[in-house]
Scaffold this motif. Structure first.
Motif, PDB file in Angstrom:
ATOM      1  N   ARG A  54       0.803  -1.215   0.000  1.00 29.51           N
ATOM      2  CA  ARG A  54       0.000   0.000   0.000  1.00 29.51           C
ATOM      3  C   ARG A  54       0.840   1.272   0.000  1.00 29.51           C
ATOM      4  NH1 ARG A  54      -5.283  -1.374   3.687  1.00 29.51           N
ATOM      5  NH2 ARG A  54      -5.631  -3.442   2.846  1.00 29.51           N
ATOM      6  N   ASP A  55       2.139   1.137  -0.009  1.00 32.00           N
ATOM      7  CA  ASP A  55       3.044   2.288  -0.098  1.00 32.00           C
ATOM      8  C   ASP A  55       4.092   2.001  -1.176  1.00 32.00           C
ATOM      9  OD1 ASP A  55       4.364   4.648   0.364  1.00 32.00           O
ATOM     10  OD2 ASP A  55       5.156   4.082   2.323  1.00 32.00           O
ATOM     11  N   PRO A  56       3.660   1.864  -2.445  1.00 34.78           N
ATOM     12  CA  PRO A  56       4.607   1.468  -3.490  1.00 34.78           C
ATOM     13  C   PRO A  56       5.696   2.502  -3.760  1.00 34.78           C
ATOM     14  CG  PRO A  56       2.513   2.095  -4.464  1.00 34.78           C
ATOM     15  CD  PRO A  56       2.322   2.088  -2.970  1.00 34.78           C
ATOM     16  N   LYS A  57       5.459   3.762  -3.439  1.00 33.69           N
ATOM     17  CA  LYS A  57       6.464   4.803  -3.665  1.00 33.69           C
ATOM     18  C   LYS A  57       7.266   5.103  -2.404  1.00 33.69           C
ATOM     19  CE  LYS A  57       3.954   6.821  -7.470  1.00 33.69           C
ATOM     20  NZ  LYS A  57       3.341   8.006  -8.037  1.00 33.69           N
ATOM     21  N   HIS A  58       7.048   4.327  -1.350  1.00 35.46           N
ATOM     22  CA  HIS A  58       7.791   4.411  -0.091  1.00 35.46           C
ATOM     23  C   HIS A  58       7.749   5.817   0.515  1.00 35.46           C
ATOM     24  CE1 HIS A  58       9.173   0.408  -0.993  1.00 35.46           C
ATOM     25  NE2 HIS A  58       9.539   0.822  -2.189  1.00 35.46           N
ATOM     26  N   LEU A  59       6.548   6.397   0.587  1.00 35.04           N
ATOM     27  CA  LEU A  59       6.389   7.732   1.160  1.00 35.04           C
ATOM     28  C   LEU A  59       6.596   7.745   2.667  1.00 35.04           C
ATOM     29  CD1 LEU A  59       3.189   8.901  -0.763  1.00 35.04           C
ATOM     30  CD2 LEU A  59       5.549   9.549  -1.195  1.00 35.04           C
ATOM     31  N   ASN A  60       6.226   6.669   3.348  1.00 33.79           N
ATOM     32  CA  ASN A  60       6.249   6.672   4.803  1.00 33.79           C
ATOM     33  C   ASN A  60       7.246   5.687   5.389  1.00 33.79           C
ATOM     34  OD1 ASN A  60       4.127   8.609   5.184  1.00 33.79           O
ATOM     35  ND2 ASN A  60       2.741   7.071   4.389  1.00 33.79           N
ATOM     36  N   ASP A  61       8.292   5.363   4.657  1.00 32.54           N
ATOM     37  CA  ASP A  61       9.269   4.396   5.157  1.00 32.54           C
ATOM     38  C   ASP A  61       9.965   4.873   6.423  1.00 32.54           C
ATOM     39  OD1 ASP A  61       8.745   2.464   3.349  1.00 32.54           O
ATOM     40  OD2 ASP A  61      10.556   2.752   2.147  1.00 32.54           O
ATOM     41  N   ASP A  62      10.369   6.121   6.459  1.00 29.36           N
ATOM     42  CA  ASP A  62      11.137   6.599   7.601  1.00 29.36           C
ATOM     43  C   ASP A  62      10.282   7.317   8.632  1.00 29.36           C
ATOM     44  OD1 ASP A  62      10.576   8.594   5.814  1.00 29.36           O
ATOM     45  OD2 ASP A  62      12.460   9.665   6.101  1.00 29.36           O
ATOM     46  N   VAL A  63       8.985   7.455   8.383  1.00 31.21           N
ATOM     47  CA  VAL A  63       8.143   8.242   9.274  1.00 31.21           C
ATOM     48  C   VAL A  63       7.368   7.378  10.257  1.00 31.21           C
ATOM     49  CG1 VAL A  63       6.266   9.911   9.370  1.00 31.21           C
ATOM     50  CG2 VAL A  63       7.922  10.031   7.531  1.00 31.21           C
TER      51      VAL A  63
END
Length: 178
Positions: A54-63
């Protein structure tokens, strides 16, 4: 009739139906069909969404990837009972998981609506106001730039050339006296 659901070359599960009969707007006329060269249109609003990633563009990887160990840690020599540590881990993990689900169930759709409206307004303003203003400014500033350049070359260039010739004959030497 529409085609059976099969993956298309672009990756969409359902392809647009191919028209076999004409209608009042596009009659079934061979010459007219060749002129129009009708292609199937894919609607981006009905594409398949990935329910696994559900996060294919990795917007929330570090958050928001916060685990129990990122928040609570017991240093060496200061440990609670093993049962308490396991219960704390389970409580933290399950609470975070279900409370997020509860919040997204209550506020997810209203927030999606709000963000959809916000980005629609942002897109509208960018397309219909910001870019035209910037383009207009660049066109106007180009005209002003030409007039300014002509004034500089007409008045300032001769003045600075004369001043340069006056000071070109000055020689400076530096001597060190002991």
């Amino acid at each position: 009739p529409a085609r059976s659901p099969s993956p298309s070359p672009q990756g969409f599960l359902y392809t647009a139906p191919i028209r076999e009969q004409g209608n009042i707007y596009k009659p079934n006329n061979k010459m007219m069909a060749d002129e129009l060269s009708e292609k199937p249109v894919h609607d981006v609003h009905t594409k398949e969404i990935d329910l696994v990633n559900r996060d294919p563009k990795h917007l929330n990887d570090d958050v928001v990837k916060i685990d129990f160990e990122d928040v609570i840690a017991e240093p060496e020599g200061t440990h609670s009972f093993d049962g308490i540590w396991k219960a704390s881990f389970t409580t933290f993990t399950v609470t975070k998981y279900w409370f997020y689900r509860l919040l997204s169930a209550i506020f997810g759709i209203p927030m999606a609506l709000i963000w959809g409206i916000y980005f629609a307004i942002l897109s509208f303003l960018h397309i219909w106001a910001v870019v035209p203003c910037i383009r207009s400014y660049l066109i106007e500033i180009q005209c002003i730039s030409r007039v300014y350049s002509i004034c500089i070359h007409t008045f300032c260039d001769p003045l600075f050339e004369a001043i340069g010739k006056m000071f070109s004959s000055i020689r400076a030497t530096v001597r060190k006296e002991i």
